[in-house]
Design an enzyme around this catalytic site. Structure first.
Site, PDB file in Angstrom:
ATOM      1  N   LYS A   2       0.846  -1.192   0.000  1.00 29.60           N
ATOM      2  CA  LYS A   2       0.000   0.000   0.000  1.00 29.60           C
ATOM      3  C   LYS A   2       0.874   1.232   0.000  1.00 29.60           C
ATOM      4  O   LYS A   2       1.847   1.309   0.742  1.00 29.60           O
ATOM      5  CB  LYS A   2      -0.864  -0.027   1.288  1.00 29.60           C
ATOM      6  CG  LYS A   2      -1.667   1.200   1.564  1.00 29.60           C
ATOM      7  CD  LYS A   2      -3.140   0.942   1.318  1.00 29.60           C
ATOM      8  CE  LYS A   2      -3.963   2.207   1.275  1.00 29.60           C
ATOM      9  NZ  LYS A   2      -3.741   3.019   0.076  1.00 29.60           N
ATOM     10  N   LYS A   8       5.832   2.279   8.216  1.00 30.63           N
ATOM     11  CA  LYS A   8       4.635   2.937   8.776  1.00 30.63           C
ATOM     12  C   LYS A   8       3.555   1.897   9.078  1.00 30.63           C
ATOM     13  O   LYS A   8       2.923   1.930  10.134  1.00 30.63           O
ATOM     14  CB  LYS A   8       4.071   3.966   7.787  1.00 30.63           C
ATOM     15  CG  LYS A   8       4.914   5.215   7.673  1.00 30.63           C
ATOM     16  CD  LYS A   8       4.254   6.237   6.739  1.00 30.63           C
ATOM     17  CE  LYS A   8       5.310   7.180   6.223  1.00 30.63           C
ATOM     18  NZ  LYS A   8       4.792   8.338   5.507  1.00 30.63           N
ATOM     19  N   LYS A  11       4.880   1.970  -3.315  1.00 30.62           N
ATOM     20  CA  LYS A  11       4.903   3.395  -3.700  1.00 30.62           C
ATOM     21  C   LYS A  11       5.012   3.494  -5.206  1.00 30.62           C
ATOM     22  O   LYS A  11       5.577   2.623  -5.863  1.00 30.62           O
ATOM     23  CB  LYS A  11       6.095   4.110  -3.061  1.00 30.62           C
ATOM     24  CG  LYS A  11       5.911   5.619  -2.956  1.00 30.62           C
ATOM     25  CD  LYS A  11       4.998   5.971  -1.807  1.00 30.62           C
ATOM     26  CE  LYS A  11       4.797   7.447  -1.653  1.00 30.62           C
ATOM     27  NZ  LYS A  11       4.151   7.787  -0.369  1.00 30.62           N
ATOM     28  N   THR A  39      -3.246  12.968   7.564  1.00 31.26           N
ATOM     29  CA  THR A  39      -1.809  13.059   7.848  1.00 31.26           C
ATOM     30  C   THR A  39      -1.563  14.169   8.865  1.00 31.26           C
ATOM     31  O   THR A  39      -0.867  13.977   9.871  1.00 31.26           O
ATOM     32  CB  THR A  39      -1.026  13.318   6.552  1.00 31.26           C
ATOM     33  OG1 THR A  39      -1.292  12.236   5.661  1.00 31.26           O
ATOM     34  CG2 THR A  39       0.472  13.390   6.804  1.00 31.26           C
ATOM     35  N   ASN A  65      -0.881  19.711   1.288  1.00 29.73           N
ATOM     36  CA  ASN A  65      -1.896  18.959   2.022  1.00 29.73           C
ATOM     37  C   ASN A  65      -1.506  18.831   3.493  1.00 29.73           C
ATOM     38  O   ASN A  65      -2.270  19.198   4.388  1.00 29.73           O
ATOM     39  CB  ASN A  65      -2.075  17.577   1.370  1.00 29.73           C
ATOM     40  CG  ASN A  65      -2.986  16.679   2.188  1.00 29.73           C
ATOM     41  OD1 ASN A  65      -2.580  16.157   3.219  1.00 29.73           O
ATOM     42  ND2 ASN A  65      -4.222  16.510   1.765  1.00 29.73           N
ATOM     43  N   SER A  96      -6.243   5.730   5.250  1.00 32.41           N
ATOM     44  CA  SER A  96      -6.383   5.006   3.982  1.00 32.41           C
ATOM     45  C   SER A  96      -6.816   3.565   4.253  1.00 32.41           C
ATOM     46  O   SER A  96      -7.644   3.002   3.538  1.00 32.41           O
ATOM     47  CB  SER A  96      -5.052   4.993   3.215  1.00 32.41           C
ATOM     48  OG  SER A  96      -4.980   6.088   2.342  1.00 32.41           O
TER      49      SER A  96
HETATM   50  P1  NAD Z   1       1.825  18.772  -1.465  1.00 29.00           P
HETATM   51  O1  NAD Z   1       2.215  18.573  -2.860  1.00 29.00           O
HETATM   52  O2  NAD Z   1       0.373  18.962  -1.138  1.00 29.00           O
HETATM   53  O3  NAD Z   1       2.618  20.050  -0.868  1.00 29.00           O
HETATM   54  C1  NAD Z   1       4.020  20.166  -0.877  1.00 29.00           C
HETATM   55  C2  NAD Z   1       4.403  21.528  -0.275  1.00 29.00           C
HETATM   56  O4  NAD Z   1       5.835  21.593  -0.215  1.00 29.00           O
HETATM   57  C3  NAD Z   1       3.957  22.718  -1.133  1.00 29.00           C
HETATM   58  O5  NAD Z   1       3.626  23.807  -0.304  1.00 29.00           O
HETATM   59  C4  NAD Z   1       5.228  23.033  -1.948  1.00 29.00           C
HETATM   60  O6  NAD Z   1       5.288  24.385  -2.387  1.00 29.00           O
HETATM   61  C5  NAD Z   1       6.287  22.751  -0.883  1.00 29.00           C
HETATM   62  N1  NAD Z   1       7.603  22.532  -1.484  1.00 29.00           N
HETATM   63  C6  NAD Z   1       7.909  21.837  -2.604  1.00 29.00           C
HETATM   64  N2  NAD Z   1       9.235  21.904  -2.848  1.00 29.00           N
HETATM   65  C7  NAD Z   1       9.765  22.641  -1.831  1.00 29.00           C
HETATM   66  C8  NAD Z   1      11.077  23.079  -1.515  1.00 29.00           C
HETATM   67  N3  NAD Z   1      12.127  22.777  -2.299  1.00 29.00           N
HETATM   68  N4  NAD Z   1      11.257  23.807  -0.372  1.00 29.00           N
HETATM   69  C9  NAD Z   1      10.207  24.129   0.415  1.00 29.00           C
HETATM   70  N5  NAD Z   1       8.948  23.776   0.149  1.00 29.00           N
HETATM   71  C10 NAD Z   1       8.737  23.027  -0.958  1.00 29.00           C
HETATM   72  O7  NAD Z   1       2.433  17.544  -0.663  1.00 29.00           O
HETATM   73  P2  NAD Z   1       1.935  16.906   0.703  1.00 29.00           P
HETATM   74  O8  NAD Z   1       0.953  15.842   0.402  1.00 29.00           O
HETATM   75  O9  NAD Z   1       1.609  17.984   1.684  1.00 29.00           O
HETATM   76  O10 NAD Z   1       3.284  16.160   1.158  1.00 29.00           O
HETATM   77  C11 NAD Z   1       4.343  16.855   1.799  1.00 29.00           C
HETATM   78  C12 NAD Z   1       5.262  15.833   2.461  1.00 29.00           C
HETATM   79  O11 NAD Z   1       4.499  15.044   3.364  1.00 29.00           O
HETATM   80  C13 NAD Z   1       5.901  14.835   1.456  1.00 29.00           C
HETATM   81  O12 NAD Z   1       7.177  14.474   1.950  1.00 29.00           O
HETATM   82  C14 NAD Z   1       4.961  13.652   1.533  1.00 29.00           C
HETATM   83  O13 NAD Z   1       5.585  12.455   1.118  1.00 29.00           O
HETATM   84  C15 NAD Z   1       4.639  13.672   3.020  1.00 29.00           C
HETATM   85  N6  NAD Z   1       3.428  12.934   3.328  1.00 29.00           N
HETATM   86  C16 NAD Z   1       2.219  13.321   2.851  1.00 29.00           C
HETATM   87  C17 NAD Z   1       1.096  12.557   3.146  1.00 29.00           C
HETATM   88  C18 NAD Z   1      -0.275  12.961   2.686  1.00 29.00           C
HETATM   89  O14 NAD Z   1      -1.238  12.246   3.016  1.00 29.00           O
HETATM   90  N7  NAD Z   1      -0.435  14.075   1.993  1.00 29.00           N
HETATM   91  C19 NAD Z   1       1.218  11.391   3.921  1.00 29.00           C
HETATM   92  C20 NAD Z   1       2.473  11.036   4.419  1.00 29.00           C
HETATM   93  C21 NAD Z   1       3.577  11.805   4.100  1.00 29.00           C
END
Ligand code: NAD
Length: 421
Positions: free
Chosen positions: A77, A101, A113, A197, A228, A355
């Site tokens: 997953k 996780k 992934k 998250t 997000n 999820s």
């Molecule tokens: P997203 O695409 O919704 O948002 C990413 C954010 O990071 C945006 O604000 C973007 O502008 C910023 N960003 C991108 N590049 C950057 C940089 N070089 N420097 C600073 N900021 C930068 O992504 P998300 O879903 O919020 O995920 C963010 C992190 O959380 C990732 O590492 C993701 O793997 C992890 N994560 C997300 C979830 C989820 O359910 N959304 C779950 C587990 C882990």
């Protein structure tokens, strides 16, 4: 994202650093080398080429990946990432983190992934639909509700999950909501999935603050990333009475020691989590990480806290909402400085937990209220935090190693019972 860190010159290969900690965790638990050989790489890795008809009539070929780390416990997953910097190594590391996780929050899954090398910010709505459907056709043989279940990740959302679900259901010729999670509610999505998250991160912050004797009321919080994870978290922290004094996106950061106007920023952010472009008075992401604050949450990308800046972090608590934001060297430095680090595989496990709840609801055909989802998530996250905190103290290891020890154990046992090792 495997290259040298420009600032420190140190290698920041996320797969190699994950393997290092997995090895340490298996050694501490007394498993033989064969177990590490099994776990250091995904058991299955598919690379696909996806032709997509673009709006101007041309055809563009995109590269995609799907990694399945270990399916001894159950189906794999994990999310699908759309990003120009996606690499095979990154997808492999992300699949391993998903396994960890699942072990930490005790789900009947292994980790998977996916990723596509593309920049959705430069693509039209219909081009994105064709790419999403093309990806599902390309990987359809190895995914499914009892094989491998995708979900959203960076730059993918519920609309993309809806297209993927529709394509899969067409191929299989039956409706199959349990094939993918993070769907819109009307297609079998779960209440509370979108903010799950950030909810999980919020619970970890609250538990960590208790350990450090920090009152969340008026605590100063800095969040890197306003997508997000980061934006929901900013809202939850603000609602809990904390002062969010810094936020950032890929283009820069905002700082106000008296607290930012979070509702205004949420209202102005675009669907890619960009908001700082609207302001002139910005600071850099590097400066943001070193701000004077109580709680720091990297919620954007990998390798942000390294041996170069770890000595300058002022926060007493660092909670990793992003995957892989802190290097191994930086983890050591923060731990020595008595900064409480809540590692990614624990802090961001709320997303995969809900999820899982979504998949359970799809399989049952019976749907839960938001309160039910949140109550179950709360119980799971508090238990996972306590378990890892106690192990770290009891075995005198850092929080990341403790989390890996919990995360690999079930997968290793299942692999042993199956006679694989
Ligand atoms: P997203 O695409 O919704 O948002 C990413 C954010 O990071 C945006 O604000 C973007 O502008 C910023 N960003 C991108 N590049 C950057 C940089 N070089 N420097 C600073 N900021 C930068 O992504 P998300 O879903 O919020 O995920 C963010 C992190 O959380 C990732 O590492 C993701 O793997 C992890 N994560 C997300 C979830 C989820 O359910 N959304 C779950 C587990 C882990």
């Amino acid at each position: 994202m495997e290259d040298k860190d420009k600032r420190s010159g140190k290698t920041t290969d996320v797969l190699a650093s994950t393997q290092t900690v997995i090895k340490k965790a298996l050694d501490k638990l007394g498993y033989p080398d064969e177990m590490y050989e099994l776990m250091k790489e995904p058991i299955r890795m598919l690379t696909v080429r996806i032709p997509v008809r673009m709006d101007d009539g041309s055809t563009k070929i995109f590269t995609g990946y799907r990694a399945q780390h270990n399916d001894a416990v159950g189906p794999t997953k994990g999310g699908v990432r759309f990003h120009p910097n996606v690499t095979e190594k990154e997808v492999k590391a992300l699949s391993i983190w998903m396994s960890l996780k699942a072990g930490i929050v005790d789900l009947p899954y292994g980790g998977g992934k996916g990723g596509i090398v593309c920049d959705p910010r430069d693509m039209s709505f219909r081009e994105l639909e064709r790419l999403s459907r093309g990806y599902v056709r390309a990987i359809s043989q190895i995914v499914g509700p009892t094989k491998d279940i995708p979900a959203p990740d960076v730059f993918t959302n519920s609309q993309i999950m809806a297209w993927m679900l529709d394509e899969y259901s067409r191929i299989r010729e039956f409706d199959s909501p349990g094939f993918i999670t993070g769907k819109p509610i009307v297609l079998g999505g779960s209440h509370g999935r979108e903010s799950a998250t950030a909810k999980g991160v919020t619970i970890c912050i609250r538990e960590a603050a208790k350990k450090k004797g920090i009152d969340l009321q008026d605590a100063r919080v800095v969040i890197q990333g306003f997508g997000n994870a980061g934006s929901f978290l900013a809202k939850f922290m603000h609602d809990a009475g904390a002062k969010v004094i810094g936020i950032s996106d890929a283009y820069g950061a905002l700082h106000d020691p008296d607290g930012l106007d979070i509702d205004y920023l949420l209202d102005r952010r675009d669907s890619f989590g960009t908001v700082t472009k609207l302001f002139k008075n910005t600071i850099s992401n590097e400066e943001l990480l070193e701000l004077d604050c109580d709680i720091l949450v990297p919620a954007a990308i990998e390798n942000q806290i390294t041996e170069k800046n770890a000595h300058n972090i002022k926060a007493q608590i660092v909670v990793e909402a992003a995957n892989g934001p802190t290097t191994i060297e930086a983890t050591e430095i923060l731990t020595k400085r008595d900064i409480l680090l809540v590692p990614d595989v624990l802090a961001s496990a709320g997303g995969v937990t809900v999820s899982y709840f979504e998949w359970v609801q799809n399989n049952q055909g019976y749907y839960w209220t938001e309160e039910e989802v949140e109550g179950k998530l709360e119980a799971v996250m508090v238990h996972a935090f306590d378990n890892i905190y106690k192990l770290a103290k009891g075995r005198k290891v850092d929080m990341r190693l403790a989390a890996y020890m919990v995360g690999v154990r079930k997968m290793a046992e299942a692999s042993r019972f199956r006679g694989w090792v």
